[in-house]
Design a protein around this motif. Structure first.
Motif: not given
Lengths: 117, 113
Positions: A35, A37, A41-43, A45, A88, A90, A108, B44, B90, B100-101, B103-105
């Protein structure tokens, strides 16, 4: 308990250089995910591997490639780095549950912080 | 497409008070839902997940989440907040099965002493 290991933890590169990020999954886990990030921001894929074969692909640039090796560790190779690649990164790992074909919870690693100057 | 939404960018709560971090989902079929927490400069960490069964799911560090099908929500809760709970939370959903995941914000939780 053993966790996901990522190396290096920090990496600084110049534009147009190449970077290699490594991920060592939790022992006995057979699936690896990458992932990205960005700041604030959110991660997102990038790509995943199950039993050393690519299992899914997300928004991964063509400049990036990845593979999973016989010992299940994975490497993300990034070429022609751009400023926008600073993020970042992950790695996560999971185990396919026997009899279900479903991957279990993703765990993770601590991430690799890549800075492109 | 399967997705989750976190309507609050930040939640502020005093130490010792109950906390709630909201998540709503848009999923076809039976949802698999996850909560992760991210501390500064760390990865995470898995908190809990809902697959099936009891609507109240208990997880790590005293957190729990309530699955509500009629409201399509999966809010994260804790009866008594700690300053050390301050982090980025998250909610996540796998688009297909467990893969795969997405994610929310994220919601930043700030617990004041």
């Amino acid at each position: 308990a053993a966790g996901v290991i990522q190396s290096p933890r920090h990496l600084i590169k110049e534009k147009r250089e190449t970077a290699t990020l490594k991920c060592y999954p939790i022992p006995r886990h057979d699936t690896v995910y990458w992932y990205q990030q960005g700041p604030g921001q959110d991660p997102q894929f990038l790509i995943s591997f199950y039993e050393k074969m690519q299992s899914d692909k997300g928004s991964i640039p063509d400049r990036f490639s990845a593979q999973q090796f016989s010992d299940y560790h994975s490497e993300l190779n990034m070429s022609s780095l751009e400023l926008g690649d600073s993020a970042l990164y992950f790695c996560a790992s999971s185990l396919v549950e026997l009899g279900t074909g479903l991957e279990d919870t993703q765990y993770f690693g601590p991430g690799t912080r890549l800075t492109v100057l | 497409a399967q997705s989750v939404a976190q309507p609050e960018d930040q939640v502020n709560v005093a130490e010792g008070n109950p906390l709630t971090v909201k998540c709503t989902y848009s999923v076809s079929g039976n949802p698999y839902l996850f909560w992760y927490v991210q501390y500064p400069n760390r990865g995470l960490q898995f908190l809990l997940k809902y697959i099936t069964g009891d609507n109240l799911v208990k997880g790590s560090y005293g957190f729990e989440a309530e699955f509500n099908k009629s409201q399509t929500s999966f809010h994260l809760k804790k009866p008594s907040a700690l300053v050390s709970d301050s982090a980025l939370y998250f909610c996540a959903v796998p688009p297909t099965g467990f893969q795969k995941l997405v994610f929310g914000t994220g919601t930043r939780l700030l617990v004041s002493p």
